[in-house]
Scaffold this motif. Sequence first.
Motif, mmCIF file in Angstrom:
data_model
loop_
_atom_site.group_PDB
_atom_site.id
_atom_site.type_symbol
_atom_site.label_atom_id
_atom_site.label_comp_id
_atom_site.label_asym_id
_atom_site.label_seq_id
_atom_site.Cartn_x
_atom_site.Cartn_y
_atom_site.Cartn_z
ATOM 1 N N PHE A 121 6.724 -2.486 3.200
ATOM 2 C CA PHE A 121 7.467 -1.348 2.694
ATOM 3 C C PHE A 121 6.516 -0.161 2.537
ATOM 4 N N THR A 122 7.105 1.011 2.459
ATOM 5 C CA THR A 122 6.307 2.215 2.220
ATOM 6 C C THR A 122 6.364 2.649 0.762
ATOM 7 N N ASP A 123 7.219 1.977 -0.020
ATOM 8 C CA ASP A 123 7.409 2.333 -1.425
ATOM 9 C C ASP A 123 7.714 1.065 -2.192
ATOM 10 N N SER A 129 16.980 -3.610 -1.383
ATOM 11 C CA SER A 129 17.064 -3.852 0.064
ATOM 12 C C SER A 129 15.836 -4.609 0.562
ATOM 13 N N LEU A 130 15.521 -5.703 -0.096
ATOM 14 C CA LEU A 130 14.333 -6.474 0.284
ATOM 15 C C LEU A 130 14.484 -7.140 1.640
ATOM 16 N N GLY A 131 15.694 -7.580 1.965
ATOM 17 C CA GLY A 131 15.883 -8.322 3.200
ATOM 18 C C GLY A 131 15.391 -9.754 3.066
ATOM 19 N N GLU A 132 15.066 -10.357 4.189
ATOM 20 C CA GLU A 132 14.605 -11.745 4.220
ATOM 21 C C GLU A 132 13.098 -11.811 4.021
ATOM 22 N N GLU A 155 0.674 -0.187 3.484
ATOM 23 C CA GLU A 155 1.882 -0.995 3.362
ATOM 24 C C GLU A 155 1.936 -1.707 2.015
ATOM 25 N N ILE A 156 3.140 -1.876 1.516
ATOM 26 C CA ILE A 156 3.364 -2.547 0.230
ATOM 27 C C ILE A 156 4.137 -3.836 0.484
ATOM 28 N N TYR A 157 3.748 -4.890 -0.212
ATOM 29 C CA TYR A 157 4.416 -6.190 -0.118
ATOM 30 C C TYR A 157 4.802 -6.660 -1.514
ATOM 31 N N ILE A 158 6.011 -7.189 -1.626
ATOM 32 C CA ILE A 158 6.513 -7.740 -2.880
ATOM 33 C C ILE A 158 6.232 -9.242 -2.886
ATOM 34 N N PHE A 159 5.688 -9.735 -3.987
ATOM 35 C CA PHE A 159 5.184 -11.106 -4.076
ATOM 36 C C PHE A 159 5.860 -11.791 -5.260
ATOM 37 N N LEU A 160 6.643 -12.830 -5.011
ATOM 38 C CA LEU A 160 7.314 -13.604 -6.061
ATOM 39 C C LEU A 160 6.674 -14.977 -6.190
#
Length: 209
Positions: A121-123, A129-132, A155-160
């Motif tokens: 992601f850019t933000d 709208s995370l998607g898969e 780039e940004i990554y969301i980590f769960l």
Amino acid sequence: MKIIRFFFLGLFLYFTNTIVHAQSTPGGPNCESAVAFCTAELNRPFDNCFAGSTNPDCVNSGQAGIDYGCLGSTPFPTWYFLQIDEPGDLEFQIVQNSSITDAGVPVGTGLDVDFAIWGPFTDVNVCGSLGEPIDCSFSSAPVENASINNAQVGEIYIFLITNFNQAQGEIFITQTNANGANPGTTDCSIVEAALGPDQDVCEGNTVTL
């Protein structure tokens, strides 16, 4: 003047201590409150969320409306995000244990941990709208390995991370390919803070930190 100087010294020491130990607390309880982390020298084991925790930021299950990919359940989720500093591939090891040293060595009982990663992601404001997920695991292991391939600068990554075991413990994330071929790096400036240069001020003056 002495009182003001001691006040700023105390404030500086407080923030220094907060920076060093900023990652000892769990991540956010949902995607919108994800906590920044990096995998360089600021890494510390951080507390997980668990059954019976009195931390109000620890919730029983992940929020609705998100594609969790391979995750069959999302017990006691903690959310993080990272930003890419140098481009390349990133390989992570995620360890959840009842006790972990500051060097990331598990010295207690292994606890089943699972994860999912979304991006790029850019933000960071992308939770609607995370998607898969680009990677995830729902195995019974207390050690998981995650990958981000061909990451680009900024780039940004969301980590769960989820705690399937539900017991109290700690989590440690480290980058395992830092010395390998084509390693990307994470940006630690997103978890650091600076108070700026020393200032002499008089009572009644306003300064910006």
